[in-house]
Design a protein around this motif. Structure first.
Motif: not given
Lengths: 560, 300
Positions: A264, A268, A395, A399, A403, A435
């Motif tokens: 993740t 990001e 997301r 998921p 997330y 996030i």
């Protein structure tokens, strides 16, 4: 699961005996096997029930049972599941009814398999060549198993693509194959009346290198992520992650929670990088180079961050089947949080100066407009869809990684133009920072890599979606023998969005062409599925960060 | 003496125009957090271009003739103008209309070259150039005519210095605003660099040009930019006069430099407009400048 049950009953009643099987082996996935006669009614039924067309997968099963398989993938974003519609036709008569009249975004998929597998589609509105070179010999279908991956047919001199007929009263402006606003080879024949765009034909896929075929014949499951990462220079982790998840889904492999968190974080960071990069490019495309330079100055911080974590500024090489390759230590976490705080301040300045600039409003508002219904019809994805009022984000809706643990907003606007797309992207930068902060704080302990079983069972199907910065990436893996995929299908977000560009261009000014195309952040290499390998010259001179900054901003800046 | 002044005009413009271009490039770089190229980079660029092979890619004489014609016309303009507050030998024989014609000739040369190259992008660029020329030239014409109205003479010196030379009036102030607003369009910088629009039409009119021909166009463009900046100082800032010829030249150059700083800052903080958006602004500017002349006729 009510929604899935509703699909089942509806399909049973509409298709009758043409429905061969229904299965839901994993949560959020419904596999539907049908007879090829029913492909158009079944697709129609799924769309009527609220499905969104993603892409089709064609594959060669001639050696096994004499058929050519065709799979259509649909997402139900509100119901949080995906439907895999599977069918097949005998190789001697590979004819299907085209679903493009109902679903325009299926047009390219069908043309692709017409080129690569020799499938035929009756009723296709534009059955032209899509992928193969214009001088490719007729009757050689490169995705069939009997064709070697390295086949090089002789080139022909006089072959050329026939562009669409220009509407009466218009002139053709060729944008491409090499044009400053494209950055990659692709050809748009833009039909203009004065400066107003009246139509457009696209011929791309000029650098198609057959990555899918290569990975189905030459490399192993564990090597594919590194090839996948090179599909795109910007969304590397996206493709590596999406492929790995598809294999894990097919094999039923569960990876550790820590690995999911690190995935993740990589995704990001990639989004931060991509959005800042796009912001700069967008500024350049409307002739505003100051936005370009400032956005890229801020972007440099993200690249530094990525280098600190992975050793690379881009193409991180972090994600593999079963997990990730490097850890994020507590010391790194402090550093990353420091960079994020600095980044947030800089992006806020950038955001305020862009959103408050009336000159940018003039170039972006009302440009490249597409209504919400049209956007849904063309199956747009990512910021381009969200700017047109479609509240979709993989997301949140499907998921993956970590997330489901993280809280974030999905910015949506309904202005339907370039301005909305810009706004959505700028707001998403702040969501990404939020996030990242949550993921760094909530990362559990655990191993980085979960070993996959030695031999994966063949002919298992795995579907995976990942929200790339540009929109949703889709990978579909059918497991095979010899430790490699039998079929690996990649659909980058540009593949979906690019098909709607002619609709967005219509009746706009030619001067807006670069930004209308640019708003989808087109990645022709993703769409073409290229591997570019720079062999490099013998001698090298390394220019460090300090020296580069000193060169561009004077000696003082370089020392910081 | 007034014959030497002609050569001083021409020499100063030839020597300094690339320097002012260098200044705008440096300022743009600063706004963009860059260091930017050396101040003398435009000289290097010109030397490089002028030393290259000459290629007539369109294979016709119009294509070949256009760059020297554009360069010659701007050279003629700077030879005529009253520089350093002094009308020179040539300037005394012509009037303000000559200047306007010569500037238009430079623009027409660009059009001819673009159309002769038979390139699609050049054609789009030429059509944009044509629209810009037709819409923006009146503002220049009105600036000079305003001076002519106030001094009752079309003589070059009186027209140029007449606008503000007799003291500021409402008409002068209105014209000053119109000229400033039109300045970016005169010098073809953002937001009005529409005919060239690198990212859309790949430098438009100039796409087929390379080497010395392109160098001449660039040189002509730099001189044109300097001319418009100079004209602003000469017409609207008469208080920069010191009384001596050398002093006047110096103050005019410093004023021109200041105008270039303004051009660079505006250019680097604005995106390019579309031609349809620009035309609306041009139309407004024409109306405002016509209004200024109207006020001057009424003696306001």
């Amino acid at each position: 699961m009510d929604a899935i049950a509703r699909i089942e009953t509806e399909l049973r009643s509409r298709l009758g005996p043409d429905l061969k099987g229904l299965a839901s082996p994993a949560p959020g996935r419904l596999f539907v096997d049908i007879d090829r006669r029913a492909v158009r009614p079944a697709a129609r039924a799924i769309i009527d029930l609220g499905g969104r067309y993603m892409v089709g997968v064609g594959w060669d099963e001639i050696a096994r049972n004499g058929t050519l398989g065709l799979i259509h993938l649909f997402a139900f974003d509100a119901g949080r599941f995906a439907v895999v519609l599977r069918t097949a036709a005998p190789a001697v008569d590979p004819v299907f009814e085209s679903i493009t009249p109902d679903i325009p975004s299926a047009g390219w998929t069908e043309r692709e398999y017409q080129d690569l597998l020799g499938l035929k589609f009756t009723g296709h509105p534009k059955p032209k060549k899509l992928i193969l070179a214009d001088d490719w010999p007729a009757g050689v279908y490169p995705l069939r198993k009997e064709v070697p991956y390295n086949l090089e047919p002789p080139s022909a001199e006089d072959a050329a693509y026939q562009l669409d007929e220009a509407p009466p009263g218009t002139t053709v402006v060729p944008v491409g194959p090499f044009h400053v606003s494209l950055h990659e080879p692709a050809h748009f024949a833009v039909y203009v009346d004065g400066e107003t765009i009246k139509g457009c034909d696209y011929r791309g896929f000029m650098t198609h290198r057959g990555i899918e075929k290569l990975c189905q014949t030459q490399v192993s499951y564990n090597e594919v992520p590194f090839v996948a990462e090179r599909i795109c220079g910007i969304c590397g982790s996206v493709h590596a992650c999406c492929y790995s998840q598809a294999v894990e889904a097919a094999a039923g492999l569960k990876i550790s929670r820590r690995a999911e968190y690190i995935r993740t974080i990589m995704l990001e960071i990639e989004r931060l990088h991509s959005h800042l990069l796009w912001l700069g490019v967008a500024g350049h495309l409307i002739g505003f180079d100051t936005v370009f330079m400032q956005a890229w100055r801020v972007r440099e911080k993200v690249m530094w961050l990525a280098e600190r974590i992975t050793g690379n500024r881009k193409t991180y090489g972090m994600i593999v089947v079963g997990g990730v390759r490097r850890d994020i230590t507590p010391e790194m976490r402090t550093e990353i949080e420091g960079v994020l705080a600095a980044l947030e301040k800089e992006v806020l300045v950038l955001k305020n100066s862009i959103i408050g600039d009336s000159a940018i409003h003039r170039r972006a508002k009302g440009v490249g407009y597409l209504s919400k219904d049209e956007a849904a019809r063309w199956s747009l994805v990512g910021p381009v869809a969200r700017a047109r009022g479609l509240d979709i984000d993989v997301r949140r809706d499907h998921p993956y990684a970590a997330y489901d643990d993280l809280a974030f907003n999905v910015p949506v606007t309904d202005s339907g133009d370039v301005w909305g797309t810009l706004l959505v992207r700028v707001l998403e930068i702040f969501e990404s920072i939020a996030i990242l902060r949550q993921a760094l704080a909530g990362m559990p302990e655990g191993r980085l890599l979960t070993e996959a079983p030695e031999a994966l069972p063949p002919l298992r199907h795995g579907l995976s979606m990942v929200e790339a910065p540009r929109g949703e990436a889709v990978h579909y893996v059918i497991t095979g023998e010899e430790n490699r995929p039998e079929r690996w299908r990649v659909r980058a977000p540009t593949y979906a969005n690019l098909q709607a560009v002619p609709a967005m261009l219509l009746n706009n000014q030619f001067a807006d062409f670069p930004i209308i195309l640019g708003q989808i952040d087109p990645c022709f290499s993703c769409t073409d599925r290229v591997a570019v390998i720079d062999a490099g010259s013998g001698r090298r001179r390394v220019v460090g960060r300090t020296e580069l900054e000193a060169l561009s901003r004077g000696p003082e800046a370089g020392r910081s | 003496m007034s014959i030497i002044a002609i050569f001083i005009n021409v020499l100063l413009f030839l020597l300094l125009a690339p320097l002012f271009e260098g200044v705008t490039r440096r300022i743009t770089a600063r706004v963009q957090s860059r260091q930017g190229p050396p101040l003398v980079q435009p000289y290097y660029d010109l030397f490089k271009l002028l030393g290259k092979e000459r290629i007539n890619s369109a294979r016709n004489w119009a294509f070949k003739l256009a760059p020297p014609a554009a360069f010659a016309s701007i050279l003629a303009v700077v030879a005529l103008i009253p520089f350093g507050g002094k009308v020179n030998a040539l300037g005394g024989r012509v009037d303000a209309i000559t200047i306007i014609y010569l500037l238009t000739l430079g623009g027409v040369s660009v059009l001819v070259g673009a159309l002769a190259s038979r390139n699609t992008f050049a054609a789009i660029g030429a059509s944009r150039e044509m629209v810009t020329m037709v819409m923006i030239e009146p503002v220049l014409a009105m600036t000079l005519i305003l001076g002519a109205v106030r001094t009752h003479s079309l003589g070059l010196g009186t027209a140029v210095f007449g606008t503000a030379g007799l003291g500021y009036s409402v008409a002068t102030a209105v014209m000053l605003a119109a000229y400033l607003a039109a300045l970016q369009a005169f010098v073809a910088k953002q937001p009005f660099d529409i005919p060239e629009a690198e990212i859309e039409i790949l430098e438009g009119p100039y796409i087929e040009y390379s080497g010395p021909d392109y160098g001449l166009f660039r040189y002509a463009m730099m001189m044109k930019q300097m001319f418009y900046a100079w004209l602003f100082v000469a017409v609207f800032l008469p208080f920069l006069r010191t009384g001596t010829y050398a002093g006047d030249i110096l103050t005019q150059l410093l004023g021109t430099l200041a105008v270039f700083v303004l051009i660079a800052v505006v250019g680097s903080t604005n995106p390019r407009l579309r031609i349809d958006q620009a035309v609306k602004i041009y139309a407004l500017l024409i109306l405002v400048s016509l209004g200024a002349v109207g006020l001057a006729v009424a003696g306001i």
